[in-house]
Design a protein around this motif. Structure first.
Motif, PDB file in Angstrom:
ATOM      1  N   HIS A  79       0.845  38.442 -14.789  1.00  0.00           N
ATOM      2  CA  HIS A  79       0.441  39.715 -15.222  1.00  0.00           C
ATOM      3  C   HIS A  79      -0.542  40.141 -14.057  1.00  0.00           C
ATOM      4  O   HIS A  79      -1.780  39.966 -14.168  1.00  0.00           O
ATOM      5  N   PHE A  80      -0.031  41.149 -13.231  1.00  0.00           N
ATOM      6  CA  PHE A  80      -1.122  41.491 -12.373  1.00  0.00           C
ATOM      7  C   PHE A  80      -1.656  42.812 -12.693  1.00  0.00           C
ATOM      8  O   PHE A  80      -1.106  43.943 -13.125  1.00  0.00           O
ATOM      9  N   VAL A  81      -3.050  42.942 -12.447  1.00  0.00           N
ATOM     10  CA  VAL A  81      -3.706  44.304 -12.804  1.00  0.00           C
ATOM     11  C   VAL A  81      -4.113  44.676 -11.164  1.00  0.00           C
ATOM     12  O   VAL A  81      -5.079  44.063 -11.064  1.00  0.00           O
ATOM     13  N   PRO A  82      -3.509  45.835 -10.684  1.00  0.00           N
ATOM     14  CA  PRO A  82      -4.444  46.413  -9.411  1.00  0.00           C
ATOM     15  C   PRO A  82      -5.723  46.461  -9.519  1.00  0.00           C
ATOM     16  O   PRO A  82      -6.122  47.156 -10.788  1.00  0.00           O
ATOM     17  N   ASP A  83      -6.639  46.438  -8.315  1.00  0.00           N
ATOM     18  CA  ASP A  83      -7.890  46.891  -8.615  1.00  0.00           C
ATOM     19  C   ASP A  83      -7.940  48.349  -8.314  1.00  0.00           C
ATOM     20  O   ASP A  83      -7.284  49.186  -7.912  1.00  0.00           O
ATOM     21  N   LEU A  99      -7.631  47.880   4.618  1.00  0.00           N
ATOM     22  CA  LEU A  99      -7.765  46.655   3.996  1.00  0.00           C
ATOM     23  C   LEU A  99      -8.296  45.861   4.968  1.00  0.00           C
ATOM     24  O   LEU A  99      -7.862  45.722   6.307  1.00  0.00           O
ATOM     25  N   THR A 100      -9.393  44.828   4.511  1.00  0.00           N
ATOM     26  CA  THR A 100      -9.835  43.946   5.190  1.00  0.00           C
ATOM     27  C   THR A 100      -9.600  42.683   4.749  1.00  0.00           C
ATOM     28  O   THR A 100      -9.417  42.424   3.669  1.00  0.00           O
ATOM     29  N   THR A 101      -9.825  41.552   5.512  1.00  0.00           N
ATOM     30  CA  THR A 101      -9.686  40.097   5.166  1.00  0.00           C
ATOM     31  C   THR A 101     -10.432  39.793   3.850  1.00  0.00           C
ATOM     32  O   THR A 101     -11.564  40.100   3.938  1.00  0.00           O
ATOM     33  N   GLY A 102      -9.669  39.292   2.713  1.00  0.00           N
ATOM     34  CA  GLY A 102     -10.543  38.835   1.827  1.00  0.00           C
ATOM     35  C   GLY A 102     -10.643  39.931   0.741  1.00  0.00           C
ATOM     36  O   GLY A 102     -11.316  39.412  -0.377  1.00  0.00           O
ATOM     37  N   MET A 103     -10.565  41.155   0.979  1.00  0.00           N
ATOM     38  CA  MET A 103     -10.592  42.085   0.022  1.00  0.00           C
ATOM     39  C   MET A 103      -9.770  41.901  -1.212  1.00  0.00           C
ATOM     40  O   MET A 103      -8.654  41.289  -1.273  1.00  0.00           O
ATOM     41  N   ARG A 104     -10.249  42.260  -2.407  1.00  0.00           N
ATOM     42  CA  ARG A 104      -9.373  42.220  -3.586  1.00  0.00           C
ATOM     43  C   ARG A 104      -8.480  43.265  -4.047  1.00  0.00           C
ATOM     44  O   ARG A 104      -8.710  44.384  -4.050  1.00  0.00           O
ATOM     45  N   LEU A 105      -7.222  42.922  -4.175  1.00  0.00           N
ATOM     46  CA  LEU A 105      -6.152  43.685  -4.382  1.00  0.00           C
ATOM     47  C   LEU A 105      -6.012  43.883  -5.656  1.00  0.00           C
ATOM     48  O   LEU A 105      -5.486  44.925  -6.222  1.00  0.00           O
ATOM     49  N   GLY A 106      -6.290  42.796  -6.487  1.00  0.00           N
ATOM     50  CA  GLY A 106      -5.946  43.152  -8.041  1.00  0.00           C
ATOM     51  C   GLY A 106      -6.382  41.675  -8.532  1.00  0.00           C
ATOM     52  O   GLY A 106      -6.832  40.710  -7.973  1.00  0.00           O
ATOM     53  N   THR A 107      -6.024  41.409  -9.900  1.00  0.00           N
ATOM     54  CA  THR A 107      -6.067  40.281 -10.481  1.00  0.00           C
ATOM     55  C   THR A 107      -5.039  39.647 -11.412  1.00  0.00           C
ATOM     56  O   THR A 107      -4.294  40.635 -11.674  1.00  0.00           O
ATOM     57  N   ARG A 151      -8.200  36.187  -8.325  1.00  0.00           N
ATOM     58  CA  ARG A 151      -8.304  37.367  -7.620  1.00  0.00           C
ATOM     59  C   ARG A 151      -7.393  37.391  -6.295  1.00  0.00           C
ATOM     60  O   ARG A 151      -7.372  36.471  -5.707  1.00  0.00           O
ATOM     61  N   ILE A 152      -6.430  38.433  -6.327  1.00  0.00           N
ATOM     62  CA  ILE A 152      -5.603  38.506  -5.353  1.00  0.00           C
ATOM     63  C   ILE A 152      -6.017  39.078  -4.200  1.00  0.00           C
ATOM     64  O   ILE A 152      -6.644  40.275  -4.256  1.00  0.00           O
ATOM     65  N   ALA A 172       1.401  47.960  -6.054  1.00  0.00           N
ATOM     66  CA  ALA A 172       2.278  47.976  -7.263  1.00  0.00           C
ATOM     67  C   ALA A 172       1.371  48.216  -8.515  1.00  0.00           C
ATOM     68  O   ALA A 172       0.019  47.857  -8.567  1.00  0.00           O
ATOM     69  N   PRO A 173       1.901  48.983  -9.524  1.00  0.00           N
ATOM     70  CA  PRO A 173       1.443  49.225 -10.850  1.00  0.00           C
ATOM     71  C   PRO A 173       1.278  47.961 -11.729  1.00  0.00           C
ATOM     72  O   PRO A 173       1.790  46.911 -11.309  1.00  0.00           O
ATOM     73  N   GLU A 174       0.440  47.902 -12.561  1.00  0.00           N
ATOM     74  CA  GLU A 174       0.128  46.536 -13.450  1.00  0.00           C
ATOM     75  C   GLU A 174       1.517  46.332 -13.934  1.00  0.00           C
ATOM     76  O   GLU A 174       2.150  47.028 -14.414  1.00  0.00           O
ATOM     77  N   GLY A 175       1.409  44.999 -14.268  1.00  0.00           N
ATOM     78  CA  GLY A 175       2.982  44.556 -14.741  1.00  0.00           C
ATOM     79  C   GLY A 175       2.913  43.265 -14.226  1.00  0.00           C
ATOM     80  O   GLY A 175       2.285  42.296 -13.922  1.00  0.00           O
TER      81      GLY A 175
END
Ligand SMILES: Nc1ncnc2c1ncn2[C@@H]1O[C@H](COP(=O)(O)OP(=O)(O)OP(=O)(O)O)[C@@H](O)[C@H]1O
Ligand SMILES: [Mg+2]
Lengths: 600, 460
Positions: free
Chosen positions: A122-126, A135-143, A153-154, A168-171
Motif C-alpha cells: 500500500h503506497f502513499v505518495p508524499d 527530485l534529488t537523490t534520496g528524496m522521499r517519494l512516499g511510504t 520510505r520509498i 501514482a495515487p495512493e493504492g
C-alpha cells in the motif's frame, strides 16, 4: 550500471572456487554466469583475454570449455519493501523461498529474485510532492508500511534524479509496477518503482556526515555503563571460541534501541541463525512492544556455504544497512564474524598466487577492513533527516591471540572494543567482557547523555567502580601469593566491594528473563547500590567493625540477586532496597556503638 | 562412464597425479587408476583445465610410475550407494566393503560432498540427551542434533568415554537409542578392535555402520571418509527417519592428511602449515549435523580431536571449537590423579544446553545449579593454587571450604564408573549434596526457591 549486451566465452580452468575464463571485454567486479548450471560469479582480475572469476557457488562438476557469459553489471542488491523479517544468503538470495522451492539443501544455479514480485504494497505518495518538482537523490517519494513498526520510505534512487513527471495515487502496487516517472537531466523519461538496485561495493551517497549522537543503549550493563558505543560508530567484539561473541551480538540485536537490525552471519553456524529466526518472533521489542523480527533482517553465509559469497555477505549487509539509514533510521549492523570475511579474502588471494604478508593474509587486508568499517556513520540523508549505521563486528582470533592481524588492524579502526576473556568465560562470568582489555573512546560523549537522561553522577560512579576493580586486581595478586589473611580489613572489604560489582552488576545472564535486559535507569541504580554498600561498609570498618561481620550480612546476597529479582520497570523497588540496606547498615553501626560502650 | 584410459601421467607425488592431454574433465569427478601391476586405485579431480587435470589419489601415489599408470575418468562425482542394509556393515574411507561382504546395491546413490543445508530449513536442536555422565548431563548437556567434540590428548581415555556415551545415550522418555555411524580416521588396530568389541558386547552392532581407515591405511583416503560417513548418516537420518549419533575419531588425523595434500598442491599455508581453508573444510563436515524442519530424524555429531601437545590453541582444536557447538575437554591432570572420566569442566562448554534443560526438559533448578557449580569450582581453583603455595593449613576458613568442595566435586561428581549410568535427577541431587557444603548466602546463582526446595539445610 553497465548495460552492454551479454558476451560469451568459455571456461579454461577450474581450481576450487576460482575459475579462469576466456572472455575479453569484461570489467573487474562484473557478474558472470558460469557453465551449463548457470552458477554466479564475479570477475576479480583481468589478464589479456582471460579473466579470473570467483564463483559464489560450488564449482563441482564444471568442465573446461563450458560456456560463460558476462552479465554487464556488478554484484547488486534489490532495495525495497519486503526485506525485513527475511533471511537472505550472502548474495541476497531469499533463503526461505529457496527452501520452499528446493527443499532442505541449497541447490546451485537457482536464481530467484530477492524481493517478492507478487506481493502488493500500500503506497502513499508524499503529499508535499508536486508534479514538476525537482527530485534529488534520496528524496522521499512516499511510504509503504513494511511491517507493523517500520514505515518504509520509498526514495528517489541515486541515479534517477530529475523533474517529476508523474506520481501514482495512493493504492496497492507490486514491485514491478511503476509508481511514477521522472525526466532525467539527459532528457530521458524513466520509471520509478517501489524498489531499485545498488552495487554492494560502492557506499551509498548521502548529503553530509553528521557528528552529534547518542549512545546505542543495548540493555547490557557492562556495555552501556562501562564501554558505551555511540549510534553511528564502530565497535568490535574479539574473543576466543566460546567466549560469547555471538551471545553479545544477539543480545544487542534483541535489546538495543536501534530502529533496524541487520544481522550478518558470516561464516558461522547455521543453528545460530535458526536461533534468531525462531526466538525473535516470540520476543517483544522493549521500545515498541512488537515482535522483534519486524525490525530485523538476516544475511546468512554459514561456514559450510561457499567461501566466496562469505566475502560478499558483509557488503550486502552494509548496503542494506545504508538503505535503511537513507530512510532516516538508526540501523545497527552486526557482523559475525569479520575474521571469516578476512579469511575469505585470504583464500581468494592465495589461490590467485598473491604475495602474502602476514599469516597468509594479503597486503590489502588493513585497507579493506578500514573501508568496511568506514561505511558506518551518522549522516544527513538526501531527504529523510538524519540516519545512522552502527557497525559491530565479531573478531575470532586464532588461538585467542589478540596480536594476530585481523584483531590488531580492527583495534586501530574501531572506537569501542569489547574484549572477551577466556578466563571469565571458563568461570561462567557472562558476558565475559574483560574490563581491563576493553575500551570506549566515547565515554565523555556518552556521559552527556547519561547525565541528562539518568543521573548527573554517572561518570563519577563509573570511574569509581573501575578504580575499585583495578585495586581488586592488584590485591588479588597479593592474595594469590600469600592468602587473604595478609590483607588489612579495609583491603578485604575492597575485595568484597569489587566482588559485588562483578556479581551484582557486571555479570548478566542472557538466559534469565529478568536479567537479560536492563534499562539505563536500572543499570545506574545497581551501580549506585553496589558502590553505596561498599562505601557504607568502608565507613563501618573505619569505626572498627570487624570485616568478617560485614561479609556475613545477608544484605550482600540480596544486593547480588537484585538484578534478577527486579525488572527495569521496578526501579522504585530498587530504590526501596537501597533505603532498606542503608537502614541495615545504620543498625549495625548502632549495635556496634552500643557494644563498644559496653566494653568500655 | 568413459571407457577410454589415459597413459599421460606427467607427475606423481604427495598423493597427487598430474595427467596431461585429457578430455574436458569435470572438477570433482571420480577417477580410476590402474598401476603397473594392474591394481586399482581411486581418485578425484581437484583441478581441471583444457590441457591437464590434477588428481588426488585416495590410496596415495606410492609405487606408481609415469609410464604404466592408466587413468580413467568416470564422468561422475564420488558417490556411494545407500540402503537400510548399511547397518551392521564395515566400509573403508570411500565406501567399499571392508568386511568381505558384497557391496551395497541400491538405486539410491548420493554425491558424498553433499550440499549446504539451507539455514532456513533447520530447526533448533533442543531435546536433552541423557548420557549418564554427570559432568556432561549436569554441566554441559548434549542435545539431539548438536555437534559436540571431545578434546583429548594422546593416552587419555577418550575411546572409553565415547564408547560409554554410545552405550548409554538416550532421550529421557524414549527407550530406543541411536543408530550409530562410526568413522575411524587413522586409528590403531587395537582402538578399532576396542570399539568393535564394545559395540558387539552391548548388542548394538546391528545398528552401527562403520567406516574404517586405520593408521596404516592410506592417509589421503581420510579426506573422503568423513564425507562418506556423513552421507550415510544423512540417509539414515533424513530418509529413514532415524536418530543418528556419528562418532568420528580422530579428526586430528584428518587435518594432518589435509595438510599433507595441501602442501603437495603448493597451497599458501597459514598457521603451523595448515591450509587457510582448514576452517571451511572442517565446517563442511561438522555443519552436516543438525535437525531439519519437518524431518523426524537427526544427526548428532561427536568428533574426537586429540590436541597435539595438549595444546587447546593448536589450529585443529582451535578451529574445531570455532565451528562446533561447544566441547568436552579432558584433562591429563585429572587422569593422572586417577579420575575417570577426566572431564575438566572449566574449559568444557555446551552451547545448546540452554534450550535443552530446565523445567520441561530436565528439572527447573538445572540451569542455575550448573551455573552455581561452575562459579564455585572456578573460585575453588584459586583456593587450590593458593594452598599449593602457602599450604592448606594456612588457608582462611572460607578458602578451606572451597578446597574441600573442589575435592569432593572431583571425587563424587566427576568420578564415576565406566558402567555407571546416572540419571539426570541423580546427577542434580548429587550436585545439591555438594552445594549443601555452603551456607545459603554463599549461593547467589541459585534462587531462593531452589534453596528452600533442595538445599540440605532447607529440607529437614
Ligand atoms: N550473557 C550470557 N549469558 C549466559 N550465557 C552466555 C552469555 N554469553 C555467553 N554465554 C554462554 O557462552 C556460550 C558461548 O557463547 P557464544 O556462542 O556467543 O561464543 P562465541 O564467542 O560466539 O564463540 P565462537 O567464536 O565459537 O562462535 C553460549 O552458548 C552461552 O552458553
Ligand atoms: Mg560465535
Amino acid at each position: 550500471m553497465m548495460n552492454t549486451p551479454p558476451r560469451s566465452g568459455v571456461i579454461r580452468e577450474i581450481n576450487g572456487p576460482i575459475v579462469t575464463i576466456l572472455l575479453p571485454g569484461l570489467r573487474n567486479g562484473e557478474q558472470v554466469e558460469i557453465g551449463r548450471l548457470g552458477l554466479v560469479g564475479e570477475v576479480i582480475a583481468l589478464d589479456g583475454e582471460e579473466a579470473i572469476v570467483q564463483a559464489y557457488e560450488s564449482t563441482e562438476g564444471l568442465r573446461p570449455e563450458e560456456p560463460v557469459a558476462g552479465l554487464g553489471w556488478p554484484l547488486s542488491v534489490e532495495l525495497g519493501p519486503g526485506l525485513l523479517g527475511g533471511i537472505f544468503d550472502g548474495i541476497q538470495r531469499p533463503l526461505e523461498k529457496i527452501f520452499l522451492q528446493a527443499g532442505d539443501h541449497i541447490p546451485r544455479g537457482l536464481n530467484l529474485p530477492s524481493l517478492d514480485r507478487e506481493r502488493s504494497w500500500h503506497f502513499v505518495p508524499d503529499p508535499k510532492l508536486q508534479i514538476g518538482a525537482e527530485l534529488t537523490t534520496g528524496m522521499r517519494l512516499g511510504t509503504v508500511q513494511e511491517t507493523n513498526t517500520i514505515e518504509h520510505r520509498i526514495l528517489v534512487p541515486p541515479n534517477r534524479f530529475g523533474s517529476l513527471l508523474e506520481l501514482a495515487p495512493e493504492g496497492e502496487y507490486q514491485l514491478e509496477q511503476p509508481i511514477g516517472r521522472v525526466r532525467t537531466p539527459d532528457g530521458r523519461t524513466r520509471k520509478l518503482k517501489l524498489f531499485h538496485r545498488w552495487p554492494v561495493r560502492i557506499p551509498r551517497p548521502y548529503r553530509s556526515r553528521d557528528h552529534g549522537s547518542a549512545p546505542l543503549i543495548t540493555g547490557q550493563r557492562i556495555l552501556d555503563t562501562f564501554f558505551p558505543l555511540m549510534k553511528g560508530s564502530k565497535g568490535a567484539v574479539p574473543g576466543p571460541f566460546g567466549a560469547g561473541k555471538t551471545m553479545v551480538q544477539q543480545q544487542i540485536a534483541r535489546w538495543s534501541n536501534a530502529d533496524i537490525v541487520i544481522y550478518v552471519g558470516c561464516g558461522e553456524r547455521g543453528n545460530e541463525l535458526v536461533d534468531v529466526l525462531e526466538s525473535f518472533p516470540k520476543l517483544q521489542d522493549p521500545y515498541t512492544g512488537r515482535d522483534l523480527m519486524e525490525r530485523t533482517l538476516l544475511v546468512a553465509n554459514t561456514s559450510n556455504m561457499p567461501v566466496v559469497a562469505r566475502e560478499a555477505s558483509i557488503y550486502v549487509g552494509l548496503t542494506l544497512a545504508e538503505y535503511y539509514r537513507d530512510q532516516g533510521y538508526d540501523v545497527l549492523m552486526l557482523a559475525d564474524s569479520t575474521s571469516r570475511w578476512a579469511e575469505a579474502l585470504r583464500e581468494v588471494s592465495g589461490r590467485l598466487g598473491q604475495m602474502p604478508v602476514e599469516e597468509g593474509y594479503p597486503a590489502y587486508l588493513a585497507s579493506r577492513l578500514a573501508a568496511v568499517y568506514e561505511r558506518a556513520g551518522r549522516v544527513e540523508t538526501g531527504g529523510c533527516g538524519k540516519g545512522s549505521v552502527t557497525l559491530v563486528g565479531a573478531v575470532s582470533p586464532p588461538g585467542g591471540d589478540f596480536s594476530e592481524p585481523v584483531t590488531a588492524h580492527t583495534k586501530e579502526i574501531i572506537q569501542t572494543f569489547w574484549a572477551l576473556s577466556k578466563d571469565l568465560a571458563d568461570a561462567r562470568h557472562y558476558p565475559a567482557v574483560d574490563w581491563v582489555g576493553s575500551f570506549s573512546e566515547h565515554v565523555h560523549t556518552a556521559a552527556e547523555w547519561w547525565h541528562r537522561e539518568v543521573d548527573a553522577s554517572w561518570e563519577k560512579w563509573r570511574g569509581e567502580a573501575l578504580a575499585l576493580l583495578a585495586r581488586d586486581a592488584e590485591l588479588s595478586r597479593i592474595v594469590n601469593l600469600v592468602g587473604s589473611e595478609a590483607l588489612s580489613s579495609a583491603q578485604r572489604w575492597e575485595l568484597e566491594g569489587a566482588a559485588l560489582i562483578k556479581e551484582g552488576l557486571l555479570q548478566q545472564s542472557a538466559l534469565d528473563p529478568v536479567d537479560t535486559f536492563a534499562s539505563p535507569e536500572k543499570q545506574f541504580l545497581l551501580l549506585n547500590l553496589m558502590l553505596t554498600i561498599y562505601h557504607k561498609g568502608a565507613e563501618l570498618i573505619e569505626l572498627g567493625v570487624p570485616v568478617q561481620e560485614l561479609m556475613e550480612l545477608p544484605l550482600l546476597t540480596r544486593a547480588r540477586r537484585a538484578k534478577q529479582v527486579y525488572n527495569s520497570q521496578q526501579t522504585d523497588k530498587l530504590r526501596e532496597l537501597l533505603v532498606e540496606i542503608l537502614g541495615e547498615f545504620e543498625q549495625v553501626r548502632l549495635e556496634y556503638a552500643k557494644f563498644e560502650e559496653h566494653a568500655r | 562412464m568413459s571407457a577410454k584410459e589415459y597413459r599421460t601421467v606427467a607427475s606423481a607425488r604427495g598423493g597427487l597425479l598430474l595427467v596431461k592431454q585429457v578430455p574436458r574433465v569435470a572438477f570433482g569427478d571420480r577417477v580410476m587408476i590402474r598401476d603397473h601391476r594392474g591394481r586399482q586405485r581411486n581418485g578425484q579431480v581437484i583441478r581441471s583445465s583444457r590441457s591437464e587435470a590434477l588428481i588426488q589419489v585416495f590410496e596415495g601415489t606410492d609405487d606408481l610410475d609415469l609410464e604404466t599408470t592408466w587413468v580413467r575418468f568416470m564422468d561422475q562425482p564420488l558417490e556411494i550407494s545407500l540402503s537400510p542394509e548399511l547397518l551392521g556393515r564395515v566400509f573403508n574411507g570411500i565406501g567399499e566393503p571392508r568386511d568381505n561382504r558384497p557391496p551395497i546395491v541400491s538405486n539410491v546413490r548420493r554425491n558424498v560432498s553433499g550440499s549446504a543445508i539451507n539455514p532456513a530449513a533447520r530447526t533448533y536442536p533442543r531435546e536433552f540427551i541423557q548420557t549418564g555422565i554427570s559432568t556432561i548431563d549436569g554441566l554441559n548437556a548434549l542435545v539431539r542434533g548438536q555437534k559436540l567434540p571431545i578434546f583429548s590428548g594422546s593416552g587419555l581415555p577418550h575411546n572409553r568415554i565415547t564408547a560409554q556415551i554410545v552405550r548409554q545415550a538416550r532421550l529421557m522418555d524414549e527407550e530406543s537409542g541411536f543408530s550409530v555411524v562410526f568413522a575411524a580416521l587413522g586409528v590403531s588396530h587395537s582402538d578399532a578392535r576396542f570399539f568393535e568389541e564394545d559395540f558387539a558386547s552391548s548388542g548394538v552392532l546391528g545398528n552401527v555402520v562403520m567406516f574404517i581407515n586405520l593408521a596404516d591405511d592410506p592417509p589421503v583416503e581420510r579426506l573422503a571418509l568423513p564425507r562418506v560417513a556423513l552421507t550415510a548418516a544423512e540417509y539414515l537420518a533424513f530418509d529413514l527417519d532415524r536418530h543418528v549419533l556419528v562418532v568420528m575419531t580422530d579428526m586430528t588425523n584428518y587435518a594432518e592428511a589435509l595438510r599433507e595434500v595441501s602442501t603437495a598442491k603448493g597451497d599458501v599455508p597459514s598457521r603451523k602449515g595448515y591450509p587457510g581453508y582448514l576452517y571451511s573444510d572442517l565446517a563442511e563436515i561438522y555443519e552436516r549435523s543438525g535437525r531439519i524442519r519437518d524431518r523426524h530424524g537427526s544427526i548428532t555429531l561427536m568428533p574426537v580431536v586429540t590436541m597435539p601437545s595438549d595444546d587447546i590453541t593448536h589450529p585443529i582444536p582451535d578451529l574445531t571449537g570455532y565451528i562446533t557447538e561447544g566441547q568436552i575437554v579432558l584433562s591429563r591432570e585429572l587422569h593422572n590423579q586417577g579420575v575417570y572420566p577426566p572431564i575438566h569442566i572449566l574449559p568444557s562448554l555446551s552451547r545448546l544446553m540452554k534450550d535443552g534443560i530446565g523445567k520441561d526438559d530436565t528439572r527447573e533448578d538445572h540451569p542455575r545449579v550448573a551455573s552455581q557449580l561452575y562459579a564455585l569450582y572456578a573460585r575453588a581453583q584459586e583456593a587450590r593454587n593458593l594452598a599449593s603455595i602457602i599450604g592448606a593449613d594456612e588457608l582462611s576458613e572460607r578458602d578451606r571450604r572451597y578446597l574441600e568442595f573442589a575435592d569432593a566435586f572431583d571425587l563424587q561428581f566427576v568420578t564415576q564408573g565406566e558402567d555407571e549410568d546416572r540419571s539426570i535427577i541423580e546427577t542434580l541431587n548429587l550436585a545439591w549434596e555438594l552445594l549443601s557444603h555452603f551456607p545459603n548466602d554463599a549461593l547467589s546463582r541459585v534462587s531462593e526457591t531452589d534453596i528452600a526446595k533442595y538445599h540440605h539445610s532447607g529440607k529437614k
